[in-house]
Motif scaffolding. Structure first.
Motif, short mmCIF file in Angstrom:
data_model
loop_
_atom_site.label_atom_id
_atom_site.label_comp_id
_atom_site.label_asym_id
_atom_site.label_seq_id
_atom_site.Cartn_x
_atom_site.Cartn_y
_atom_site.Cartn_z
N GLU A 120 0.78 -1.20 -0.15
CA GLU A 120 -0.05 -0.09 -0.02
C GLU A 120 0.92 1.41 -0.14
OE1 GLU A 120 -3.00 2.99 0.57
OE2 GLU A 120 -2.98 1.03 -0.45
N GLY A 121 1.94 1.17 0.86
CA GLY A 121 2.75 2.24 0.76
C GLY A 121 3.40 2.64 -0.52
N ASN B 160 3.44 6.23 -5.71
CA ASN B 160 3.53 6.33 -6.93
C ASN B 160 2.12 7.20 -7.31
OD1 ASN B 160 5.88 5.00 -7.81
ND2 ASN B 160 4.90 2.89 -7.12
N GLU B 161 0.85 6.62 -6.74
CA GLU B 161 -0.36 7.27 -6.96
C GLU B 161 -0.37 8.80 -6.31
OE1 GLU B 161 -2.98 4.56 -6.02
OE2 GLU B 161 -2.33 2.79 -7.33
N LYS B 162 0.56 9.29 -5.71
CA LYS B 162 0.59 10.72 -5.01
C LYS B 162 -0.84 10.92 -4.20
CE LYS B 162 3.40 12.82 -8.36
NZ LYS B 162 4.01 11.30 -9.41
N ARG B 163 -0.98 9.68 -3.33
CA ARG B 163 -1.81 9.92 -2.26
C ARG B 163 -1.39 9.62 -0.86
NH1 ARG B 163 -3.55 4.86 -1.23
NH2 ARG B 163 -3.36 3.27 -2.83
N SER B 164 -2.34 9.83 0.20
CA SER B 164 -2.00 9.49 1.43
C SER B 164 -2.35 7.85 1.54
CB SER B 164 -2.81 10.11 2.41
OG SER B 164 -2.53 11.43 2.35
N PRO B 165 -1.53 7.13 2.23
CA PRO B 165 -1.66 5.47 2.25
C PRO B 165 -2.93 5.39 3.16
CG PRO B 165 0.13 6.25 3.37
CD PRO B 165 -0.19 7.34 2.63
#
Length: 260
Positions: free
Chosen positions: A244-245, A250-255
């Motif tokens: 998930e991290g 890579n998706e530039k979001r919060s895990p």
């Protein structure tokens, strides 16, 4: 009979409070056993991300072993049939805790209380709290807590504190690198909360496995530590939290951690 330790749950954090204010939160067998039980409870609950250890009131975090003649569960005796001392049990359990263990030092931390402080991963203290080992003043030496003192204190400071029995203010302990933060009493909870926010937002699996690995590596030679570390790193990369991290990065979001 009053329970010597109570717990409070707030979100992902479990606070363990030594509740013997009338005895300056002194350590005895009941206190030690209750802290161990609370740590077991915390680790069994995957939704708990961190543990705070503190004392009741504002005068003492923990004044060490109870020296009163009528004290229950004195730390200065041992059962011949079960020679594992309860203080050793407590310190061993703190050492093996895979959750972040934060010391909230609300007052003086002396003798065994200083040992509890040194057994925490991170420490936030009132700047006016006194910390140290006073055993030499009553004809003893801080034998039970020496393993943690050797890890936390510079050798020159360790020897001065042990040989003089004189405590130092938490502000001085911070400058010596013994504790992380020393703040005014009115800012203690805010600083603890700030630190907890920074910890509980991170991967619980990464922290849990990381603490386990760190504990093992401390006891290894350099060659054995490097061999062990490479396998630990590969195994950690297989966890759901690591996957998930990587994806969140890579998706530039919060895990969104699952603690798996």
């Amino acid at each position: 009979m009053k329970v010597p330790v109570r717990t409070e749950r707030k979100g992902a954090v479990l606070s363990i409070i030594i509740d013997r204010e009338e005895r300056r939160n002194a350590l005895n067998e009941g206190v030690a056993s209750a802290i161990v039980a609370a740590l077991d409870e915390a680790e069994a609950d995957r939704s708990i991300r961190a543990v705070v250890l503190t004392g009741a009131g504002e005068k003492a975090f923990c004044a060490g072993g109870d020296l009163q003649p009528s004290a229950d569960g004195t730390p200065f005796t041992i059962d011949a049939a079960n020679p594992k001392h309860y203080v050793a049990n407590l310190l061993t359990r703190m050492e093996r805790c895979r959750l972040p263990l934060i010391g909230r030092i609300n007052g003086h931390a002396l003798a065994g209380g200083f040992g509890l402080l040194c057994g925490c991963d991170l420490v936030v203290a009132r700047e006016d709290a006194l910390v140290g080992v006073t055993e030499v003043k009553v004809g003893l030496f801080p034998m039970m807590i020496l393993p943690f003192l050797l890890r936390k204190l510079p050798d020159s400071l360790l020897m001065e504190m042990c040989l003089t029995g004189e405590p130092i203010p938490a502000a001085d302990a911070q400058r010596a690198g013994v504790i992380n933060y020393a703040v005014p009493g009115t800012e203690l909870d805010a600083k603890v909360g700030w630190l907890l926010d920074r910890i509980t937002s991170k991967s619980p699996t990464g922290i849990r496995l990381g603490k386990q690995g760190l504990r093992n590596i401390r006891e290894m030679s350099m060659a054995n530590a490097l061999e062990y570390a490479q396998f630990m790193l590969v195994n950690m990369a297989r966890t759901q939290d690591a996957k998930e991290g990587f994806a969140a990065f890579n998706e530039k979001r919060s895990p969104e951690w699952t603690a798996e």
